[in-house]
Design a protein around this motif. Structure first.
Motif, short mmCIF file in Angstrom:
data_model
loop_
_atom_site.label_atom_id
_atom_site.label_comp_id
_atom_site.label_asym_id
_atom_site.label_seq_id
_atom_site.Cartn_x
_atom_site.Cartn_y
_atom_site.Cartn_z
N ARG A 136 6.96 -9.40 36.76
CA ARG A 136 8.26 -8.82 37.08
C ARG A 136 9.33 -9.59 36.34
O ARG A 136 9.39 -10.81 36.41
N ASP A 138 2.38 -12.16 39.60
CA ASP A 138 1.68 -12.21 40.88
C ASP A 138 0.20 -12.45 40.67
O ASP A 138 -0.28 -12.57 39.52
N GLU A 139 -0.54 -12.50 41.77
CA GLU A 139 -1.97 -12.85 41.71
C GLU A 139 -2.80 -11.83 40.96
O GLU A 139 -3.89 -12.12 40.49
N ARG A 140 -2.29 -10.59 40.83
CA ARG A 140 -3.03 -9.54 40.12
C ARG A 140 -2.76 -9.57 38.62
O ARG A 140 -3.37 -8.81 37.87
N TYR A 194 1.34 -18.75 40.24
CA TYR A 194 1.78 -17.40 40.62
C TYR A 194 2.98 -17.47 41.57
O TYR A 194 3.07 -18.34 42.42
N GLY A 195 3.90 -16.53 41.37
CA GLY A 195 5.05 -16.44 42.28
C GLY A 195 6.21 -17.31 41.92
O GLY A 195 7.27 -17.23 42.56
N THR A 249 7.79 -3.81 38.29
CA THR A 249 7.12 -4.73 37.37
C THR A 249 7.07 -4.12 35.97
O THR A 249 7.30 -2.92 35.79
#
Length: 374
Positions: free
Chosen positions: A267, A261-263, A218-219, A196
């Motif tokens: 990336r 991502d969720e955090r 997200y994602g 990332t």
């Protein structure tokens, strides 16, 4: 130059009153995917990014008993060198080791051996080339606190080798000329490769947008957009290009495809312009190159999309070998084992070297242009 000095000697200096919104300089983009444009950076942009970088790196670097030693193996006109090496070096009172010809890898490694370096920014190709120099084993890396990778994707195989040799992970960051440059950074206490570009720096928002400018969940892959005090005011004399990259909400659209991502970690997938469309499937060169670079006999590689009658586009791979024994059949078999069928290269071309910018970024655009011309 002598004429300018002579004429200036008879003039009186008039110091203008400068504010945060006054232009500091025009930072021209690298032009790796198109015509270079002048990003208008004002004093607020530059100062904000210095403070953002200092908040990230300062606690890990600054020690009252030691002077910080930084490495600058990048052209001084490049935004990463200007900010990370020159401006931050001045802020920290650092000794800045200037390397005017980093392509002389043996000389570079021997020069590094004379100092105990603390801060080392660079690009993946630079770290990879250094790792293949036997002289690097003579360098004392015990003082290296931060290795910063930017400008292009850091490959896992390069990161692992660098960590094993130096004890310092390559912390990937992300930024552009238009963002002064830093937008995101991996945490300085990170010890493993994550793939990332980290988290947004202070006072910065990152969004992943679809083609209509809507935020994606997200994602989901989409265009990385950035809003913060370090974002340029626009392109010099190019209102058309400025309107194309700035959203009504003030986000700068980077042209890079990414996933969050969720955090909140982002990336990079690849440049939108570099994406290859094979039978309706998206193929991102970074992924293919990351797999191929892990082959023990591959020194460097790059891939592009070429026209194909059956699939629309096909993947063509350009490779610089570590050893001449590597054949295209061997590499094809390796790719079959490591990649999904539509991502596998259809063509492989071996070269002695790959075209690069002065910073060391591989120029896929030049490979595409050469291919089209042929």
């Amino acid at each position: 130059f002598r004429t300018a000095l002579s004429e200036g000697a008879g003039m009186t200096l008039r110091v203008p009153a400068l504010g945060h919104e006054d232009i500091a300089f025009l930072q021209y983009t690298g032009g790796t995917t198109g015509l270079s444009k002048g990003a208008v950076l004002n004093h607020r942009n530059v100062i904000a990014n210095m403070l953002q970088n200092d908040a990230w790196a300062g606690p890990a670097l600054l020690n009252a008993s030691e002077q910080v030693v930084t490495v600058c193996a990048l052209p001084l006109y490049h935004i990463l060198a200007l900010n990370a090496c020159m401006l931050m070096g001045a802020r920290w009172g650092a000794m800045n080791l200037l390397v005017p010809n980093p392509r002389d890898m043996k000389g570079f490694a021997l020069e590094l051996a004379k100092y105990k370096v603390n801060f080392f920014p660079g690009v993946n190709t630079l770290f990879n080339a250094l790792l293949n120099q036997p002289e690097l084993s003579k360098v004392d890396f015990s003082g290296l606190k931060i290795t910063l990778g930017g400008g292009m994707a850091v490959q896992e195989v390069v990161s692992a080798r660098w960590l094993k040799l130096t004890g310092s992970p390559i912390l990937e960051g992300y930024g552009l000329s238009e963002t002064s440059p830093t937008a995101t950074l991996c945490r300085p206490d990170q010890q493993t490769f994550t793939g990332t570009i980290g988290l947004p720096v202070p006072s910065t928002e990152v969004a992943i947008l679809d083609d209509d400018g809507n935020a994606l969940p997200y994602g989901q892959p989409g265009e990385i957009a950035i809003r913060g005090p370090q974002v340029m005011s626009g392109y010099w004399n190019r209102p058309d290009e400025t309107a194309r990259v700035m959203t009504p909400a003030g986000f700068f659209k980077s042209g890079d495809v990414g996933i969050m991502d969720e955090r909140g970690y982002v990336r990079i997938v690849d440049r939108k312009k570099d994406m290859i469309l094979v039978s309706g499937f998206n193929v991102y060169p970074n992924e293919v190159e990351g797999v191929v670079a892990a082959h023990p006999l591959v020194l460097e590689c790059a891939c592009i999309g070429v026209p194909d009658a059956s699939s629309g586009e096909a993947v063509k791979l350009f490779v610089v070998r570590k050893h001449p024994s590597l054949t295209s059949d061997q590499l094809m078999d390796y790719c079959k084992q490591q990649l999904t069928a539509y991502k596998k290269p259809k063509y492989i071309e071996f070269r002695d070297a790959l075209p690069k910018t002065n910073v060391g970024k591989i120029l896929r655009r030049e490979l595409r242009d050469t291919q089209l011309a042929a």
